[in-house]
Every structure is written in structure tokens, then in C-alpha cells.
Design an enzyme around this catalytic site. Sequence first.
Site, PDB file in Angstrom:
ATOM      1  N   GLY A   5       0.789  -1.228   0.000  1.00  5.05           N
ATOM      2  CA  GLY A   5       0.000   0.000   0.000  1.00  5.05           C
ATOM      3  C   GLY A   5       0.820   1.276   0.000  1.00  5.05           C
ATOM      4  N   HIS A   6       2.141   1.178  -0.023  1.00  4.68           N
ATOM      5  CA  HIS A   6       2.995   2.383   0.070  1.00  4.68           C
ATOM      6  C   HIS A   6       4.163   2.282  -0.886  1.00  4.68           C
ATOM      7  CE1 HIS A   6       5.533   5.513   1.956  1.00  4.68           C
ATOM      8  NE2 HIS A   6       4.393   5.956   2.445  1.00  4.68           N
ATOM      9  N   PHE A   7       4.109   2.670  -1.984  1.00  4.60           N
ATOM     10  CA  PHE A   7       2.949   2.940  -2.839  1.00  4.60           C
ATOM     11  C   PHE A   7       2.946   1.847  -3.898  1.00  4.60           C
ATOM     12  CE2 PHE A   7       4.568   7.035  -1.304  1.00  4.60           C
ATOM     13  CZ  PHE A   7       3.449   7.563  -0.692  1.00  4.60           C
TER      14      PHE A   7
END
EC number: 4.2.1.59
Length: 140
Positions: free
Chosen positions: A47-49
Amino acid sequence: MLDSNQIQEIIPHRYPFLLVDKILELEPGKKAVGLKAVTASEYYFQGHFPQEHVMPGVLIIEALAQAGAVCILSVDANKGKTAYFAGINKARFKTKVKPGDVLTLEVEIIKSKASIGIGSAIAKIGDKVAVEAELMFAIG
């Protein structure tokens, strides 16, 4: 030099939150130099990124804090205790940390009185500074 098993004998962190792979240099209560090999399989890259994997700055700070905790908890009087964050000052993020990078985590204890202290912390990729900060800790 300490490997991950020896590090886990000193600090309570475990997968997926143990962010120090090994300690290369240790002067209990004074200085620690550790390594974190950043891989594409790290959980936070989901999720990052997703489009450009970048290690979250807060996790680089945490990796530095864990190296500092190894340093301060290696002192005989602190064995078996926990080092908690008490503050972060002067944090500067100077370059992105990506998969394939190896972070050198350098923490020097610059002030310590009773159960409170401050460490000067620098994370580097090779000779390039990625993050620098002052980390305050409390021994509990």
C-alpha cells in the site's frame, strides 16, 4: 556482530515489525550500527505505494529506534527491560528508500540520565544520508 536471533533476545520486536536484520557494531549504552536490507516482499509495499515502492519514513525512524534500543538495552542494568519512544526531534528525510537498498542504521547515545535518554540517529544508503533525527527514549 549480532544476528536476528540475538537481536530478538534484547528487544521484543518480532516479524513483521522487527526492522533490524543485524547489528554490525555495538558499544552498549554508547553506539550501535545495524543493517536493514529492504526487499520488494516487505508487507508495507502493498500500500505504500503500489505504483512506486517507497519505505515509509516512519518505519525508517522505527528501524533506527530499534537499533538504538539494542544499544541501550545491552547495558547490564537495562537487560530484560523495554525501551519506549519518548520523542522524535529534528527528523529529516533526504532520499527515498526502495527495494534493493541496504540501510545502515547508526545510533549514538548523546544523553542519558536515569531512565531517559537521547540518541543521534542516521540511516544511510551507502554514503548517502536517507534519514537523520534525534530520538528520545524511556526505559520501562
